[in-house]
Write a protein that holds these residues in place. Structure first.
Motif, short mmCIF file in Angstrom:
data_model
loop_
_atom_site.label_atom_id
_atom_site.label_comp_id
_atom_site.label_asym_id
_atom_site.label_seq_id
_atom_site.Cartn_x
_atom_site.Cartn_y
_atom_site.Cartn_z
N VAL A 90 0.82 -1.22 0.00
CA VAL A 90 0.00 0.00 0.00
C VAL A 90 0.85 1.27 0.00
O VAL A 90 0.35 2.34 -0.34
CB VAL A 90 -0.97 0.03 1.21
CG1 VAL A 90 -1.96 -1.11 1.13
CG2 VAL A 90 -0.22 -0.01 2.53
N TYR A 91 2.12 1.15 0.36
CA TYR A 91 2.96 2.35 0.41
C TYR A 91 4.43 1.94 0.39
O TYR A 91 4.82 0.93 1.00
CB TYR A 91 2.68 3.16 1.69
CG TYR A 91 3.56 4.39 1.82
CD1 TYR A 91 3.32 5.53 1.07
CD2 TYR A 91 4.65 4.38 2.69
CE1 TYR A 91 4.14 6.65 1.18
CE2 TYR A 91 5.47 5.49 2.80
CZ TYR A 91 5.21 6.62 2.04
OH TYR A 91 6.03 7.72 2.15
N GLN A 92 5.24 2.74 -0.31
CA GLN A 92 6.68 2.50 -0.33
C GLN A 92 7.41 3.82 -0.47
O GLN A 92 7.04 4.69 -1.27
CB GLN A 92 7.06 1.58 -1.50
CG GLN A 92 8.52 1.16 -1.53
CD GLN A 92 9.41 2.11 -2.32
OE1 GLN A 92 8.98 2.65 -3.33
NE2 GLN A 92 10.62 2.33 -1.85
N HIS A 93 8.42 4.02 0.35
CA HIS A 93 9.27 5.21 0.26
C HIS A 93 10.67 4.82 0.67
O HIS A 93 10.90 4.38 1.81
CB HIS A 93 8.75 6.32 1.16
CG HIS A 93 9.67 7.52 1.21
ND1 HIS A 93 9.88 8.34 0.13
CD2 HIS A 93 10.45 8.01 2.23
CE1 HIS A 93 10.74 9.29 0.46
NE2 HIS A 93 11.11 9.12 1.71
N LYS A 94 11.60 4.94 -0.26
CA LYS A 94 12.99 4.58 -0.01
C LYS A 94 13.05 3.20 0.64
O LYS A 94 12.61 2.22 0.05
CB LYS A 94 13.67 5.65 0.83
CG LYS A 94 13.82 6.98 0.08
CD LYS A 94 14.67 7.98 0.83
CE LYS A 94 14.84 9.24 0.01
NZ LYS A 94 15.66 10.26 0.72
N GLY A 95 13.60 3.09 1.85
CA GLY A 95 13.75 1.77 2.45
C GLY A 95 12.54 1.25 3.19
O GLY A 95 12.58 0.16 3.75
N TRP A 96 11.43 2.02 3.20
CA TRP A 96 10.23 1.62 3.95
C TRP A 96 9.19 1.02 3.02
O TRP A 96 8.90 1.56 1.94
CB TRP A 96 9.61 2.83 4.66
CG TRP A 96 10.40 3.35 5.80
CD1 TRP A 96 10.28 3.03 7.13
CD2 TRP A 96 11.45 4.34 5.75
NE1 TRP A 96 11.18 3.73 7.89
CE2 TRP A 96 11.91 4.54 7.05
CE3 TRP A 96 12.03 5.05 4.70
CZ2 TRP A 96 12.94 5.44 7.35
CZ3 TRP A 96 13.06 5.94 4.99
CH2 TRP A 96 13.50 6.12 6.31
N TRP A 97 8.57 -0.07 3.46
CA TRP A 97 7.53 -0.75 2.70
C TRP A 97 6.39 -1.07 3.66
O TRP A 97 6.61 -1.65 4.73
CB TRP A 97 8.07 -2.03 2.07
CG TRP A 97 9.20 -1.77 1.09
CD1 TRP A 97 10.47 -1.34 1.40
CD2 TRP A 97 9.16 -1.91 -0.32
NE1 TRP A 97 11.21 -1.19 0.25
CE2 TRP A 97 10.44 -1.54 -0.82
CE3 TRP A 97 8.18 -2.32 -1.22
CZ2 TRP A 97 10.74 -1.56 -2.18
CZ3 TRP A 97 8.50 -2.35 -2.57
CH2 TRP A 97 9.75 -1.97 -3.03
N VAL A 98 5.18 -0.69 3.29
CA VAL A 98 4.02 -0.92 4.15
C VAL A 98 3.01 -1.78 3.39
O VAL A 98 2.66 -1.48 2.24
CB VAL A 98 3.36 0.40 4.57
CG1 VAL A 98 2.16 0.14 5.49
CG2 VAL A 98 4.38 1.30 5.28
N TYR A 99 2.54 -2.84 4.03
CA TYR A 99 1.63 -3.79 3.41
C TYR A 99 0.36 -3.94 4.24
O TYR A 99 0.38 -3.78 5.46
CB TYR A 99 2.27 -5.19 3.32
CG TYR A 99 3.48 -5.25 2.42
CD1 TYR A 99 3.36 -5.68 1.10
CD2 TYR A 99 4.76 -4.91 2.89
CE1 TYR A 99 4.48 -5.75 0.26
CE2 TYR A 99 5.86 -4.97 2.07
CZ TYR A 99 5.71 -5.40 0.74
OH TYR A 99 6.80 -5.46 -0.07
N ARG A 100 -0.71 -4.28 3.56
CA ARG A 100 -1.95 -4.67 4.23
C ARG A 100 -2.01 -6.18 4.25
O ARG A 100 -1.84 -6.84 3.23
CB ARG A 100 -3.16 -4.11 3.49
CG ARG A 100 -4.50 -4.47 4.14
CD ARG A 100 -5.67 -3.94 3.34
NE ARG A 100 -5.75 -4.59 2.03
CZ ARG A 100 -6.37 -5.77 1.82
NH1 ARG A 100 -6.93 -6.42 2.83
NH2 ARG A 100 -6.41 -6.27 0.60
N LEU A 101 -2.23 -6.73 5.43
CA LEU A 101 -2.39 -8.17 5.56
C LEU A 101 -3.80 -8.52 5.12
O LEU A 101 -4.77 -7.99 5.66
CB LEU A 101 -2.15 -8.60 7.01
CG LEU A 101 -2.17 -10.10 7.31
CD1 LEU A 101 -1.01 -10.80 6.61
CD2 LEU A 101 -2.10 -10.34 8.82
N LYS A 102 -3.93 -9.37 4.13
CA LYS A 102 -5.24 -9.72 3.62
C LYS A 102 -6.06 -10.40 4.71
O LYS A 102 -5.52 -11.09 5.58
CB LYS A 102 -5.11 -10.60 2.38
CG LYS A 102 -4.48 -9.85 1.21
CD LYS A 102 -4.36 -10.69 -0.04
CE LYS A 102 -3.72 -9.89 -1.17
NZ LYS A 102 -3.56 -10.70 -2.40
#
Length: 321
Positions: A303-315
């Motif tokens: 759902v979101y990515q910036h440089k070294g950060w990655w954010v996911y939604r757990l289905k």
């Protein structure tokens, strides 16, 4: 989106770690760590996060061998608990945490506040969890009284226990068990890891936030489960030629794990798994390694990515179906 992700996977110089800082210094074993009220100008740099000024403190780590701090940053204090918000290393080895600029901290924490709905939980490493609670005002329940994953320089043999105690202070003792389960989930395969994360969320909608430095933190916490290393190659930045040289070196060394590359000044740093099986962990799949592709994940959605950060939604099935 596929083109953006492809570029991020190939060139993890989207701010992986800032691993080498800005000098050729190495952290000394003798150091002093000081906390003081944050200067107004420093606080203004993260003003958009609306953190209480009284809770912000400037942290400096100094060595008698160096004229300037070897690491410095801003932390948000909640009682005994310290949450690193901004961090800058000036040495070749990271000290305690990876680099996080004020602009990046503001952007990432603001994005988490925007992307995570009310009632959901965010599962992240304990230091990022504290920042999410303090600045994004989201439920990030994980913490760790053992402060596992601190990036403690190898020369700090005498200070390691003191730093774990300092950064673990304020966390409830019972939090250690759930945080250990979080580490195990990240080091499992996608199916098992997603199911374990869903269990930690206790039936609530869940998001997972990871940073590339979590690979090194996980390796520090579970060295028997994850083996990661790095090698520097001379260059003026990441290029196809550098990547070709790096992959050739890996073939010569008979290393067949996944890798990520990062430009550092006049060099390119290759971060790589020393065992092929390490590339199959959920954590490796969530981050920009050569063997990863977030678009192919079955149990989590980017759902979101910036440089070294990655954010996911757990289905919602939590990986059970």
């Amino acid at each position: 989106m596929r083109n953006i992700i492809g570029a991020a996977l190939l060139v993890a110089g989207l701010g992986l770690l800032g691993w080498a800082g800005y000098s050729a210094l190495r952290p000394a074993s003798h150091y002093a760590l000081t906390l003081a009220p944050a200067p107004t100008e420093d606080a203004k740099e993260i003003g958009a996060l609306n953190l209480p000024p009284a809770a912000l403190q400037r942290i400096e780590i100094t060595s008698p061998e160096e004229r300037r701090p070897v690491a410095q940053g801003l932390v948000a204090r909640d009682g005994e608990r310290l949450a690193p918000i901004v961090w800058r290393n000036e040495v070749t080895e990271p000290i305690l945490f990876a680099d996080v600029s004020a602009s990046d901290a503001t952007k990432v924490l603001t994005a988490i506040a925007a992307h995570v709905p009310e009632g959901a939980v965010v599962l992240a490493w304990w230091d990022l969890s504290r920042g999410i609670r303090a600045a994004a005002k989201k439920d990030a329940p994980l913490d760790d009284p053992q402060a596992r994953g601190l990036l403690i320089p190898r020369s700090w043999t005498e200070g390691a226990a003191a730093e774990r105690q300092r950064w673990g202070a304020g966390a409830a003792p019972q939090a250690a068990e759930s945080f250990g389960q979080f580490i195990d989930a990240l080091l499992s395969d996608e199916q098992q890891g997603a199911a374990a994360l869903a269990k930690l969320a206790q039936g609530r909608p869940a998001y997972v936030a990871v940073h590339i430095s979590d690979v090194w933190k996980a390796a520090a916490a579970r060295p028997e489960r994850l083996s990661v290393a790095y090698k520097d190659f001379p260059s003026a930045g990441v290029s196809h030629g550098v990547i070709k040289t790096a992959t050739q070196w890996m073939r010569e060394q008979k290393i067949d794990g996944g890798f990520a590359v990062e430009p550092i000044g006049g060099a390119t740093r290759l971060h790589y798994f020393q065992r092929k099986g390490d590339s199959d962990t959920l954590l490796a799949k969530l981050l920009p390694f050569s063997t990863s592709n977030p678009m192919q994940l079955e149990k989590l959605e980017l759902v979101y990515q910036h440089k070294g950060w990655w954010v996911y939604r757990l289905k919602q099935d939590g990986g059970l179906n």
